[in-house]
Design a protein around this motif. Structure first.
Motif, PDB file in Angstrom:
ATOM      1  N   ASP A  81      -3.890  26.817  75.921  1.00 11.18           N
ATOM      2  CA  ASP A  81      -4.357  25.899  74.891  1.00 11.18           C
ATOM      3  C   ASP A  81      -5.718  25.358  75.321  1.00 11.18           C
ATOM      4  N   SER A  82      -6.738  25.611  74.503  1.00 14.73           N
ATOM      5  CA  SER A  82      -8.094  25.177  74.861  1.00 14.73           C
ATOM      6  C   SER A  82      -8.364  23.723  74.502  1.00 14.73           C
ATOM      7  N   GLU A  83      -7.428  23.080  73.811  1.00 15.53           N
ATOM      8  CA  GLU A  83      -7.670  21.713  73.352  1.00 15.53           C
ATOM      9  C   GLU A  83      -6.790  20.677  74.049  1.00 15.53           C
ATOM     10  N   ALA A  84      -5.996  21.096  75.011  1.00 16.05           N
ATOM     11  CA  ALA A  84      -5.144  20.162  75.752  1.00 16.05           C
ATOM     12  C   ALA A  84      -5.133  20.562  77.225  1.00 16.05           C
ATOM     13  N   PRO A  85      -5.028  19.592  78.117  1.00 20.88           N
ATOM     14  CA  PRO A  85      -5.111  19.892  79.550  1.00 20.88           C
ATOM     15  C   PRO A  85      -3.769  20.283  80.167  1.00 20.88           C
ATOM     16  N   THR A  86      -3.834  20.889  81.325  1.00 21.52           N
ATOM     17  CA  THR A  86      -2.649  21.118  82.145  1.00 21.52           C
ATOM     18  C   THR A  86      -2.245  19.791  82.772  1.00 21.52           C
ATOM     19  N   GLY A  87      -0.954  19.497  82.788  1.00 15.62           N
ATOM     20  CA  GLY A  87      -0.475  18.245  83.369  1.00 15.62           C
ATOM     21  C   GLY A  87      -0.627  18.231  84.884  1.00 15.62           C
ATOM     22  N   ILE A  88      -0.733  17.032  85.432  1.00 14.62           N
ATOM     23  CA  ILE A  88      -0.788  16.885  86.892  1.00 14.62           C
ATOM     24  C   ILE A  88       0.155  15.755  87.304  1.00 14.62           C
ATOM     25  N   TYR A  89       0.570  15.765  88.555  1.00 15.71           N
ATOM     26  CA  TYR A  89       1.280  14.600  89.082  1.00 15.71           C
ATOM     27  C   TYR A  89       1.016  14.442  90.567  1.00 15.71           C
ATOM     28  N   PHE A  90       1.268  13.242  91.039  1.00 14.69           N
ATOM     29  CA  PHE A  90       1.007  12.886  92.426  1.00 14.69           C
ATOM     30  C   PHE A  90       2.305  12.497  93.109  1.00 14.69           C
ATOM     31  N   LYS A  91       2.481  12.949  94.334  1.00 12.13           N
ATOM     32  CA  LYS A  91       3.591  12.516  95.180  1.00 12.13           C
ATOM     33  C   LYS A  91       3.052  11.522  96.202  1.00 12.13           C
ATOM     34  N   GLU A  92       3.812  10.470  96.424  1.00 13.75           N
ATOM     35  CA  GLU A  92       3.437   9.472  97.425  1.00 13.75           C
ATOM     36  C   GLU A  92       4.553   9.365  98.461  1.00 13.75           C
ATOM     37  N   PRO A  93       4.432  10.094  99.577  1.00 10.70           N
ATOM     38  CA  PRO A  93       5.459  10.009 100.625  1.00 10.70           C
ATOM     39  C   PRO A  93       5.355   8.680 101.364  1.00 10.70           C
ATOM     40  N   ARG A  94       6.199   7.734 100.983  1.00  6.81           N
ATOM     41  CA  ARG A  94       6.104   6.388 101.552  1.00  6.81           C
ATOM     42  C   ARG A  94       6.705   6.322 102.958  1.00  6.81           C
ATOM     43  N   ARG A  95       7.953   6.742 103.050  1.00  2.81           N
ATOM     44  CA  ARG A  95       8.660   6.741 104.331  1.00  2.81           C
ATOM     45  C   ARG A  95       9.596   7.935 104.343  1.00  2.81           C
ATOM     46  N   GLN A  96      10.247   8.181 105.463  1.00  2.00           N
ATOM     47  CA  GLN A  96      11.205   9.279 105.538  1.00  2.00           C
ATOM     48  C   GLN A  96      12.273   9.092 104.460  1.00  2.00           C
ATOM     49  N   ASN A  97      12.536  10.159 103.724  1.00  2.00           N
ATOM     50  CA  ASN A  97      13.529  10.159 102.638  1.00  2.00           C
ATOM     51  C   ASN A  97      13.135   9.267 101.458  1.00  2.00           C
ATOM     52  N   SER A  98      11.855   8.886 101.370  1.00  2.00           N
ATOM     53  CA  SER A  98      11.398   8.049 100.258  1.00  2.00           C
ATOM     54  C   SER A  98      10.069   8.564  99.734  1.00  2.00           C
ATOM     55  N   THR A  99      10.097   9.143  98.528  1.00  2.00           N
ATOM     56  CA  THR A  99       8.887   9.687  97.915  1.00  2.00           C
ATOM     57  C   THR A  99       8.761   9.179  96.487  1.00  2.00           C
ATOM     58  N   ARG A 100       7.636   8.564  96.181  1.00  2.00           N
ATOM     59  CA  ARG A 100       7.361   8.138  94.810  1.00  2.00           C
ATOM     60  C   ARG A 100       6.599   9.241  94.080  1.00  2.00           C
ATOM     61  N   VAL A 101       6.803   9.316  92.770  1.00  2.00           N
ATOM     62  CA  VAL A 101       6.138  10.339  91.974  1.00  2.00           C
ATOM     63  C   VAL A 101       5.444   9.677  90.783  1.00  2.00           C
ATOM     64  N   TYR A 102       4.186  10.067  90.526  1.00  2.00           N
ATOM     65  CA  TYR A 102       3.404   9.526  89.419  1.00  2.00           C
ATOM     66  C   TYR A 102       2.934  10.685  88.533  1.00  2.00           C
ATOM     67  N   TYR A 103       3.316  10.635  87.253  1.00  2.00           N
ATOM     68  CA  TYR A 103       2.988  11.720  86.333  1.00  2.00           C
ATOM     69  C   TYR A 103       1.784  11.371  85.452  1.00  2.00           C
ATOM     70  N   TYR A 104       0.944  12.378  85.227  1.00  2.00           N
ATOM     71  CA  TYR A 104      -0.163  12.274  84.279  1.00  2.00           C
ATOM     72  C   TYR A 104      -0.068  13.500  83.366  1.00  2.00           C
ATOM     73  N   ARG A 105       0.850  13.380  82.392  1.00  2.00           N
ATOM     74  CA  ARG A 105       1.167  14.555  81.575  1.00  2.00           C
ATOM     75  C   ARG A 105       1.105  14.265  80.080  1.00  2.00           C
TER      76      ARG A 105
END
Length: 316
Positions: A81-105
């Motif tokens: 699709d030339s008129e819409a972007p591919t989605g992205i997201y970020f992982k934030e490894p805070r501590r062991q066994n704890s990961t936050r996820v932020y979506y930009y979709r």
């Protein structure tokens, strides 16, 4: 085709350092998305799998397509699709066994999927249709596309496999609950987590949850219980299949997708349910040991090594 799945895949950025992402200065770039994770997992285990989606006609979209093509996933039904972007997201490894996820979709190319994007002949060749509760949360047209895929699968006699994959950030609870229950009613196999079962039914007991999903219309229910393993239910039998111990969880994201791939692989190989769930547990455990959504997805020999080791330990 063994399995066809549909949904969004995104580019994933992860800081090279732990802690608050606000302080990060360097990131790694990888690929992730529940349905494409399952597709890669199945392909690495030697199965023929296709992925249906839309990608932005941008560098990220081309990266996603190249990655999946390199994993032997059939990408013939992917649309640029030339008129819409591919989605992205970020992982934030805070501590062991704890990961936050932020979506930009929001407004991504995949959110523009519509029923007209489905190739009826292509879907008719699939033994299994794999769907998740993420795709219908992306947009109304995505929801319509998922239910049209379900209709076509039923028409063609394909087995429908549904993973609720609840994402409360994407939609309101009432709409989510209503849609996920409708999908569960249409599915032959349901692969929920305990938390998802509690969200849908207000119940956390594995046996009771299994019965509730079966009452909705499913023939097989497999409840993922993390380190404990998984509890499967049918009208005739139910059992807890123990999980595999993991000394250190490096990255839990994608473990459920690995579980789904392992379970479907077992069914495709003709394993009895308990053994298919055991393979699912093994794949899920292996995924948690490696950073990245797909990086830890194992090949068949790695799974067999873990299963054989577990069997030897039991014998001893």
């Amino acid at each position: 085709m063994d399995v066809v799945t549909l949904g969004e895949s995104m580019v994933v950025f992860t800081p090279t350092s732990d802690g608050f992402m606000r302080n990060a200065s360097q990131f790694t770039k990888k690929i992730g998305g529940a349905e494409s994770n399952v597709a890669v997992g199945l392909a690495r285990l030697g199965h023929k799998v296709g992925w249906i989606s839309k990608l932005g006609n941008d560098e990220f979209g081309k990266a996603v397509l190249a990655s999946l093509k390199g994993e032997n996933v059939d990408i013939s039904q992917v649309i640029f699709d030339s008129e819409a972007p591919t989605g992205i997201y970020f992982k934030e490894p805070r501590r062991q066994n704890s990961t936050r996820v932020y979506y930009y979709r929001k407004g991504s190319a995949a959110s523009k999927l519509s029923p007209t994007d489905l190739n009826h002949d292509y879907l008719s060749k699939a033994k299994y249709l794999h769907i998740t509760g993420i795709t219908p949360a992306l947009s109304e047209s995505c929801k319509e596309t998922v239910f049209e895929a379900i209709r076509l699968a039923k028409e063609n006699g394909s087995t429908i496999v549904f993973d609720p994959n609840l994402r409360t950030k994407l939609w309101d609870e009432e709409t989510a609950r209503d849609t996920l229950l409708k999908m569960a009613k249409e599915a032959d196999i349901v692969l929920p987590g305990i938390a998802e079962g509690e969200f849908l039914f207000g119940e956390s007991d594995p046996h009771k949850l299994g019965q509730l999903f079966l009452a909705q219309g499913a023939k097989v229910v497999v409840l993922k219980m993390g380190a404990e393993g998984a509890y499967f239910s049918t009208e005739k039998e139910s059992a807890l299949i123990p999980g595999f111990p993991v000394k250190q969880v490096v990255d839990p994201v994608g473990a459920g997708d690995g579980f789904a791939a392992g379970f479907l692989s077992g069914l495709l190989d003709g394993l009895e349910l308990g053994k298919a769930v055991e393979r699912a547990n093994a794949v899920g455990a292996l995924v948690t040991m490696v950073n990245g959504d797909v990086d830890g997805l194992p090949e068949r020999d790695e799974v067999e090594q873990l299963l054989n080791k577990n069997s030897e330990d039991v014998v001893r």
